[in-house]
Design an enzyme around this catalytic site. Structure first.
Site, PDB file in Angstrom:
ATOM      1  N   LYS A 226       0.819  -1.343   0.089  1.00 27.36           N
ATOM      2  CA  LYS A 226       0.165   0.140   0.014  1.00 27.36           C
ATOM      3  C   LYS A 226       0.789   1.226   0.133  1.00 27.36           C
ATOM      4  CE  LYS A 226      -2.017   2.514   3.274  1.00 27.36           C
ATOM      5  NZ  LYS A 226      -1.917   3.874   2.412  1.00 27.36           N
TER       6      LYS A 226
ATOM      7  N   GLU B 223      10.543   1.430  10.059  1.00 26.37           N
ATOM      8  CA  GLU B 223      11.335   2.712   9.786  1.00 26.37           C
ATOM      9  C   GLU B 223      10.591   3.893  10.044  1.00 26.37           C
ATOM     10  OE1 GLU B 223      14.454   2.252   8.848  1.00 26.37           O
ATOM     11  OE2 GLU B 223      14.427   0.016   8.383  1.00 26.37           O
TER      12      GLU B 223
ATOM     13  N   CYS C 177      13.295  11.865   5.857  1.00 26.33           N
ATOM     14  CA  CYS C 177      13.334  11.585   7.176  1.00 26.33           C
ATOM     15  C   CYS C 177      14.960  11.702   7.785  1.00 26.33           C
ATOM     16  CB  CYS C 177      13.085   9.957   7.471  1.00 26.33           C
ATOM     17  SG  CYS C 177      13.817   8.943   6.118  1.00 26.33           S
TER      18      CYS C 177
ATOM     19  N   GLU D   1       9.546  16.213  15.520  1.00 29.17           N
ATOM     20  CA  GLU D   1       9.541  16.230  13.995  1.00 29.17           C
ATOM     21  C   GLU D   1       8.754  17.165  13.261  1.00 29.17           C
ATOM     22  OE1 GLU D   1       8.642  12.605  11.795  1.00 29.17           O
ATOM     23  OE2 GLU D   1      10.273  12.548  10.687  1.00 29.17           O
TER      24      GLU D   1
HETATM   25  P1  NAD Z   1       2.213   8.068   8.096  1.00 34.16           P
HETATM   26  O1  NAD Z   1       2.385   7.265   9.381  1.00 34.16           O
HETATM   27  O2  NAD Z   1       0.972   8.929   8.277  1.00 34.16           O
HETATM   28  O3  NAD Z   1       1.783   7.008   6.972  1.00 34.16           O
HETATM   29  C1  NAD Z   1       2.711   6.181   6.069  1.00 34.16           C
HETATM   30  C2  NAD Z   1       1.881   5.003   5.689  1.00 34.16           C
HETATM   31  O4  NAD Z   1       1.104   4.304   6.670  1.00 34.16           O
HETATM   32  C3  NAD Z   1       0.774   5.639   4.574  1.00 34.16           C
HETATM   33  O5  NAD Z   1       0.683   4.525   3.540  1.00 34.16           O
HETATM   34  C4  NAD Z   1      -0.524   5.496   5.711  1.00 34.16           C
HETATM   35  O6  NAD Z   1      -1.552   5.187   4.734  1.00 34.16           O
HETATM   36  C5  NAD Z   1      -0.142   4.307   6.374  1.00 34.16           C
HETATM   37  N1  NAD Z   1      -0.936   4.189   7.572  1.00 34.16           N
HETATM   38  C6  NAD Z   1      -1.452   5.194   8.340  1.00 34.16           C
HETATM   39  N2  NAD Z   1      -1.905   4.764   9.618  1.00 34.16           N
HETATM   40  C7  NAD Z   1      -2.320   3.397   9.412  1.00 34.16           C
HETATM   41  C8  NAD Z   1      -2.735   2.331  10.097  1.00 34.16           C
HETATM   42  N3  NAD Z   1      -3.217   2.568  11.229  1.00 34.16           N
HETATM   43  N4  NAD Z   1      -2.397   1.210   9.733  1.00 34.16           N
HETATM   44  C9  NAD Z   1      -1.610   0.676   8.663  1.00 34.16           C
HETATM   45  N5  NAD Z   1      -1.237   1.890   7.947  1.00 34.16           N
HETATM   46  C10 NAD Z   1      -1.292   2.831   8.313  1.00 34.16           C
HETATM   47  O7  NAD Z   1       3.469   8.895   7.641  1.00 34.16           O
HETATM   48  P2  NAD Z   1       3.651   9.880   6.362  1.00 34.16           P
HETATM   49  O8  NAD Z   1       3.068  10.992   7.047  1.00 34.16           O
HETATM   50  O9  NAD Z   1       3.300   9.204   5.198  1.00 34.16           O
HETATM   51  O10 NAD Z   1       5.159   9.952   6.199  1.00 34.16           O
HETATM   52  C11 NAD Z   1       6.001  10.758   7.196  1.00 34.16           C
HETATM   53  C12 NAD Z   1       6.563  10.181   7.960  1.00 34.16           C
HETATM   54  O11 NAD Z   1       7.424   8.935   7.710  1.00 34.16           O
HETATM   55  C13 NAD Z   1       7.583  11.075   8.953  1.00 34.16           C
HETATM   56  O12 NAD Z   1       7.582  10.705  10.047  1.00 34.16           O
HETATM   57  C14 NAD Z   1       8.783  10.672   8.421  1.00 34.16           C
HETATM   58  O13 NAD Z   1       9.895  10.553   9.319  1.00 34.16           O
HETATM   59  C15 NAD Z   1       8.803   9.035   8.118  1.00 34.16           C
HETATM   60  N6  NAD Z   1       9.651   8.457   7.252  1.00 34.16           N
HETATM   61  C16 NAD Z   1      10.702   7.636   7.759  1.00 34.16           C
HETATM   62  C17 NAD Z   1      11.438   6.970   6.894  1.00 34.16           C
HETATM   63  C18 NAD Z   1      12.592   6.114   7.420  1.00 34.16           C
HETATM   64  O14 NAD Z   1      13.277   5.347   6.452  1.00 34.16           O
HETATM   65  N7  NAD Z   1      12.745   5.945   8.891  1.00 34.16           N
HETATM   66  C19 NAD Z   1      11.639   7.289   5.510  1.00 34.16           C
HETATM   67  C20 NAD Z   1      10.422   8.004   5.103  1.00 34.16           C
HETATM   68  C21 NAD Z   1       9.637   8.502   5.926  1.00 34.16           C
END
Ligand code: NAD
Length: 479
Positions: A173, A248, A282, A383
């Site tokens: 997804k 991650e 990130c 963040e």
């Molecule tokens: P998010 O957690 O809101 O969403 C990430 C994914 O998870 C999306 O596909 C979302 O639809 C899904 N999701 C949300 N709620 C869920 C649930 N209850 N069950 C299953 N899936 C669910 O994050 P975002 O806003 O899309 O991305 C930004 C964040 O990602 C920042 O905190 C950033 O630091 C982090 N990030 C981390 C890395 C890394 O490698 N550590 C890399 C890129 C981004």
């Protein structure tokens, strides 16, 4: 443009016919729709994956490798189309999508297509016991991959490629905010000859589609990249089912600059590590600590360079800072700038929305540098994930190390110094999964990638990823 789910090699509308609007960040307009899939769609994808698994897991490594490399070649051949789609969907400058995001997605497939042919298992002779042990590395079965919006295809394929290389079938997804290139990937997989059901892509909200994936009893591993709060939720849901998890998560990475560094190189790289992709990576170094001796010089030079960055439409080739990904995210980042002011920090440059003629409803924000007096203030601890960095002087190695580690996150850290002893000592002590010294975001795909503390658990990259996507089984034979 209507996006559909990719299940069993075919494109499907969501079963319940629920749809979400897809926005273009550059102009704030709706330009398409995507499914808001629920558990019935996830079940359909699961059935396709389950059916494909016995065949795929027994497909030779050479054949799996050939298909992955073919996907990589097709992505390269479609670079322009994918880069345009990524830029439009995410708001990132087209130059970045073309130079980094799409080439890296292609590299992910090529890398794991090659790596799987080199992935050896161990054997141990139990001397004196007349026994030999060997370890099988078997695919898990049907696995789930969930990715965020900041590097859409780059991070989506960073999970999918090792998962299928290792012989699993996948339900993936992408973020509902940036679904476009994941949708286009389905066509490429068909063209490359990936058998039906090996990769299934379901679109929708985290709380519906994502939740259905993580709560599915028979999806035995979840590889997730996203926010820390979502990661904690996934861990809670997955724990009673003993799913394998790779998480991650967020970061608040220190960029530590000593006076003995190569100044010009440090300055140019620090502009990049602060504002690349509008600061929505990130790994961006969002807390910059500068040794006292060069603090005033750095502050002046850095602010001059940041003011010269061009905020513009993502399709223009000289744009440095494109649009933020969504209206909601823009508001969140602006709130942090307001918080900084309430905390009596000094906004040295930026801080305002930018209106671009012809695209007045786009989500544009000036790159922002905030001088903080206290490392414990909220903008230095939480963040922000946008084009906002803090700067602050330090006096000693011990003092900066303490500040660098005094956050809940531990993803990456950057160190600028030419002192070998300091490099070794600080790299050992920094609480981070990745330390860059005199560079930033130099990536070798063989290296372990991931964070500590609230930045996650598990490692991606190289054989670490192949270990995650396989179960080790030891066989002990007495002779
Ligand atoms: P998010 O957690 O809101 O969403 C990430 C994914 O998870 C999306 O596909 C979302 O639809 C899904 N999701 C949300 N709620 C869920 C649930 N209850 N069950 C299953 N899936 C669910 O994050 P975002 O806003 O899309 O991305 C930004 C964040 O990602 C920042 O905190 C950033 O630091 C982090 N990030 C981390 C890395 C890394 O490698 N550590 C890399 C890129 C981004």
């Amino acid at each position: 443009m209507t996006i559909k789910n990719y299940i069993n090699g075919e494109f499907h509308n969501p079963i319940k016919n629920n749809w979400i609007d897809n926005y273009c960040p550059a102009n704030g307009e709706v330009y398409g729709q995507l499914p808001n899939s629920d558990k019935t769609d996830v079940e359909k994808a699961y059935n396709a994956a389950k059916t494909a698994f016995p065949m795929w897991s027994q497909t030779s490594l050479e054949e799996r490798s050939r298909i992955l490399i073919k996907i990589s070649e097709l992505l390269e051949a479609n670079l322009q189309r994918f880069a345009e789609a990524e830029s439009k969907d995410n708001g990132k400058p087209i130059s970045l999508a073309k130079a980094v995001d799409i080439p890296r997605a292609a590299s992910n497939f090529r890398f794991f297509g090659n790596a799987i042919t080199q992935f050896a298992s161990e054997s141990h002779e139990s001397i004196g016991l007349k026994a030999i042990n060997y370890t099988l590395r078997q695919p898990i079965g049907v696995v789930g991959c969930i990715s965020p919006w900041n590097l859409p295809l780059y991070l989506f394929t960073w999970k999918i490629a090792p998962a299928i290389a290792a012989g699993n079938c996948v339900i993936a997804k992408p973020s509902e905010v940036t679904p476009m290139t994941a949708y286009l990937l389905g066509e490429i997989c068909n063209e490359a000859g990936l058998p039906k059901g090996v990769l299934n892509i379901v679109h929708g909200l985290g709380t519906t589609t994502g939740q259905a994936i993580i709560a599915h009893e028979d999806i035995k591993a979840i590889s997730f990249t996203g926010g820390t709060a979502t990661g904690a939720h996934i861990a809670k849901v997955a724990a009673p089912m003993f799913k394998k998890l790779s998480l991650e998560l967020g970061g608040k990475n220190p960029n530590i600059i000593f006076a003995d560094c190569d100044y010009e190189d440090m300055l140019d790289t620090t502009v990049r590590s602060s504002f690349a992709n509008q600061g929505q990576i990130c790994l961006c170094g969002s807390r910059i600590f500068i040794e006292d001796a060069i603090y005033d010089r750095f502050k002046k030079d850095f602010v001059t360079k940041v003011k010269a960055l061009k905020v513009g439409h993502p399709s223009e080739h000289d744009t440095n800072i494109g649009a933020l990904v969504s209206k909601a995210h823009l508001e969140k980042v602006k709130d942090y700038i307001a918080i900084a002011k309430e905390e009596h920090a000094m906004v040295l440059c930026g801080g305002n929305e930018v209106t671009i003629k012809g695209y007045e409803n786009g989500y544009y924000l000036e790159p922002t540098v905030i001088e903080v007096k206290n490392d414990e203030c909220r903008v230095n601890q939480e963040e922000i994930f946008g084009p906002v960095v803090t700067i602050m002087p330090f006096k000693t190695e011990e003092a900066v190390l303490e500040m660098a580690n005094k956050v809940k996150y531990g993803l990456s850290a950057t160190l600028w110094t030419n002192d070998l002893k300091r490099t070794m000592s600080m790299s050992n002590q920094l609480q981070a999964g990745i330390v860059w010294v005199n560079t930033w975001m130099l990536r070798d795909l063989r290296t372990p990638f991931g964070g500590v503390k609230a930045s996650g658990i598990g490692r991606e990259g190289g054989f670490e990823a192949l270990r995650f996507f396989t179960e080790a089984k030891n066989v002990c034979i007495k002779y």
